[in-house]
Scaffold this motif. Sequence first.
Motif, PDB file in Angstrom:
ATOM      1  N   GLU A  75       0.817  -1.261   0.006  1.00 29.16           N
ATOM      2  CA  GLU A  75      -0.081  -0.003   0.032  1.00 29.16           C
ATOM      3  C   GLU A  75       0.957   1.393   0.012  1.00 29.16           C
ATOM      4  N   MET A  76       1.950   1.223   0.909  1.00 26.87           N
ATOM      5  CA  MET A  76       2.807   2.297   0.754  1.00 26.87           C
ATOM      6  C   MET A  76       3.406   2.721  -0.472  1.00 26.87           C
ATOM      7  N   VAL A  77       3.958   1.491  -1.212  1.00 24.23           N
ATOM      8  CA  VAL A  77       4.366   1.848  -2.539  1.00 24.23           C
ATOM      9  C   VAL A  77       3.489   2.295  -3.387  1.00 24.23           C
ATOM     10  N   CYS A  78       2.106   1.668  -3.494  1.00 25.96           N
ATOM     11  CA  CYS A  78       1.070   2.337  -4.253  1.00 25.96           C
ATOM     12  C   CYS A  78       0.806   3.813  -4.069  1.00 25.96           C
ATOM     13  N   LYS A  79       0.801   4.218  -2.877  1.00 25.90           N
ATOM     14  CA  LYS A  79       0.538   5.606  -2.533  1.00 25.90           C
ATOM     15  C   LYS A  79       1.639   6.426  -2.986  1.00 25.90           C
ATOM     16  N   SER A  80       2.856   5.901  -2.614  1.00 28.06           N
ATOM     17  CA  SER A  80       3.918   6.657  -3.153  1.00 28.06           C
ATOM     18  C   SER A  80       3.892   7.012  -4.688  1.00 28.06           C
ATOM     19  N   LEU A  81       3.854   5.943  -5.287  1.00 29.78           N
ATOM     20  CA  LEU A  81       3.864   5.963  -7.071  1.00 29.78           C
ATOM     21  C   LEU A  81       2.614   6.867  -7.459  1.00 29.78           C
ATOM     22  N   SER A  82       1.472   6.836  -6.854  1.00 29.20           N
ATOM     23  CA  SER A  82       0.393   7.629  -7.028  1.00 29.20           C
ATOM     24  C   SER A  82       0.735   8.946  -6.967  1.00 29.20           C
ATOM     25  N   ALA A  83       1.306   9.414  -5.906  1.00 27.59           N
ATOM     26  CA  ALA A  83       1.469  10.687  -5.513  1.00 27.59           C
ATOM     27  C   ALA A  83       2.396  11.218  -6.405  1.00 27.59           C
ATOM     28  N   ALA A  84       3.506  10.466  -6.525  1.00 34.12           N
ATOM     29  CA  ALA A  84       4.799  10.978  -7.408  1.00 34.12           C
ATOM     30  C   ALA A  84       4.294  11.255  -8.957  1.00 34.12           C
ATOM     31  N   PHE A  85       3.420  10.381  -9.535  1.00 38.04           N
ATOM     32  CA  PHE A  85       3.230  10.532 -10.877  1.00 38.04           C
ATOM     33  C   PHE A  85       1.682  11.448 -10.786  1.00 38.04           C
ATOM     34  N   ARG A  86       0.924  11.527  -9.980  1.00 40.59           N
ATOM     35  CA  ARG A  86      -0.073  12.432 -10.211  1.00 40.59           C
ATOM     36  C   ARG A  86       0.681  13.814 -10.111  1.00 40.59           C
ATOM     37  N   TYR A  87       1.443  14.032  -9.290  1.00 44.09           N
ATOM     38  CA  TYR A  87       2.170  15.492  -9.067  1.00 44.09           C
ATOM     39  C   TYR A  87       2.794  15.854 -10.495  1.00 44.09           C
ATOM     40  N   SER A  88       3.495  14.772 -10.999  1.00 42.01           N
ATOM     41  CA  SER A  88       4.138  14.940 -12.506  1.00 42.01           C
ATOM     42  C   SER A  88       3.339  15.245 -13.443  1.00 42.01           C
ATOM     43  N   ASN A  89       2.014  14.638 -13.342  1.00 39.44           N
ATOM     44  CA  ASN A  89       1.206  14.988 -14.546  1.00 39.44           C
ATOM     45  C   ASN A  89       0.538  16.381 -14.291  1.00 39.44           C
ATOM     46  N   GLU A  90       0.426  16.968 -13.120  1.00 33.98           N
ATOM     47  CA  GLU A  90      -0.030  18.017 -12.743  1.00 33.98           C
ATOM     48  C   GLU A  90       1.034  19.076 -13.192  1.00 33.98           C
ATOM     49  N   GLN A  91       2.090  18.923 -12.981  1.00 35.14           N
ATOM     50  CA  GLN A  91       3.103  19.773 -13.429  1.00 35.14           C
ATOM     51  C   GLN A  91       3.323  20.126 -14.739  1.00 35.14           C
ATOM     52  N   TRP A  92       3.218  19.009 -15.475  1.00 32.10           N
ATOM     53  CA  TRP A  92       3.428  19.122 -16.888  1.00 32.10           C
ATOM     54  C   TRP A  92       2.132  19.897 -17.386  1.00 32.10           C
ATOM     55  N   HIS A  93       0.832  19.645 -16.872  1.00 30.41           N
ATOM     56  CA  HIS A  93      -0.099  20.588 -17.522  1.00 30.41           C
ATOM     57  C   HIS A  93      -0.144  22.014 -17.106  1.00 30.41           C
ATOM     58  N   LYS A  94       0.578  22.140 -15.778  1.00 30.41           N
ATOM     59  CA  LYS A  94       0.651  23.482 -15.513  1.00 30.41           C
ATOM     60  C   LYS A  94       1.860  24.219 -16.338  1.00 30.41           C
ATOM     61  N   ASN A  95       2.881  23.525 -16.661  1.00 27.06           N
ATOM     62  CA  ASN A  95       4.017  24.177 -17.469  1.00 27.06           C
ATOM     63  C   ASN A  95       3.429  24.314 -18.926  1.00 27.06           C
ATOM     64  N   LYS A  96       2.518  23.204 -19.506  1.00 26.63           N
ATOM     65  CA  LYS A  96       2.050  23.675 -20.854  1.00 26.63           C
ATOM     66  C   LYS A  96       1.346  24.689 -20.909  1.00 26.63           C
ATOM     67  N   ALA A  97       0.173  24.795 -19.965  1.00 28.54           N
ATOM     68  CA  ALA A  97      -0.524  26.025 -19.832  1.00 28.54           C
ATOM     69  C   ALA A  97       0.251  27.536 -19.712  1.00 28.54           C
ATOM     70  N   ALA A  98       1.459  27.474 -18.993  1.00 27.94           N
ATOM     71  CA  ALA A  98       2.188  28.729 -18.807  1.00 27.94           C
ATOM     72  C   ALA A  98       2.957  28.809 -20.233  1.00 27.94           C
ATOM     73  N   SER A  99       3.466  27.687 -20.861  1.00 26.04           N
ATOM     74  CA  SER A  99       4.174  28.024 -22.122  1.00 26.04           C
ATOM     75  C   SER A  99       3.100  28.597 -23.212  1.00 26.04           C
ATOM     76  N   SER A 100       1.870  28.305 -23.056  1.00 22.29           N
ATOM     77  CA  SER A 100       0.922  28.773 -24.092  1.00 22.29           C
ATOM     78  C   SER A 100       0.519  29.906 -23.818  1.00 22.29           C
ATOM     79  N   LYS A 101       0.491  30.389 -22.770  1.00 26.25           N
ATOM     80  CA  LYS A 101       0.172  31.775 -22.559  1.00 26.25           C
ATOM     81  C   LYS A 101       1.402  32.850 -22.838  1.00 26.25           C
ATOM     82  N   ARG A 102       2.738  32.126 -22.575  1.00 26.80           N
ATOM     83  CA  ARG A 102       3.573  33.070 -23.163  1.00 26.80           C
ATOM     84  C   ARG A 102       3.871  33.170 -24.450  1.00 26.80           C
ATOM     85  N   SER A 103       3.253  32.124 -25.198  1.00 25.99           N
ATOM     86  CA  SER A 103       3.307  32.370 -26.757  1.00 25.99           C
ATOM     87  C   SER A 103       2.205  33.219 -27.105  1.00 25.99           C
ATOM     88  N   GLU A 104       1.189  33.206 -26.550  1.00 24.94           N
ATOM     89  CA  GLU A 104      -0.075  34.205 -26.734  1.00 24.94           C
ATOM     90  C   GLU A 104       0.693  35.701 -26.446  1.00 24.94           C
TER      91      GLU A 104
END
Length: 248
Positions: free
Chosen positions: A215-244
Amino acid sequence: MLRTLLGEPPRENSGVLAEAMDNMAKVASILRKEMNAHEDRDHEYRKLEIWTRGLISSLDELEQSWFAAAFYRRSVVAGYMDDMSPTEQGEYARYVYFYKDGFIRVFSLLDKLGTVLNSLYDLNTGKVKAHFSYFTVLRQFQLLQAHNPLANELERIRNSYREPVENLRKRRNAEIHYMNAEMTDDLWQRHQGLHDKIQLEDLDSHLEDLKQSLEMVCKSLSAAFRYSNEQWHKNKAASSKRSEHVQP
């Protein structure tokens, strides 16, 4: 795979296992899209995708090891080695095999996660310790004060499961560095009474430690990759705004 060999129906992912699998699959998909959209000349996206898919396979294998250990444990009813029939001794040996495989996989998988996090977030943990573990990576997050939301969540998860993981760590160390973990128990009992029958270790307690660590492994993996997914979308959105803003 093991469920099929044991005559059991295929696993249906649920709970924290499903969350971890889903979050890793999302990041792997993002990395694949990035490779297709860009040249990826340094093969960084490809490397991270391979590592992520490797973690998905490793988690699947860890869960199967826990399941197989629990499956064979049900056939062990004697409380002492000397009271076991040959058939029961075989079932016990299979339990031990998959239990050991499980607790070794727990730390192997965590260290693989540490390698991915070190690369994703440029932590340079290798400069602190050449052969670093997952727990070294957690300390590096704290030292650098980097990505505090993720670092704090991973630390909370670690602390919530500190006791079962530490129990497994001791047995892993006995297995790898000293002697077989179950032989250590036997040796201790022989010291208590040379001619006494050898009582089995607490199989249910050991299996619970493995389940909690899974369970600890599952929760750690879930937290790490959920955060990475969120960061990617944030960076993508910020990059799009800069392009505009630079549009004429």
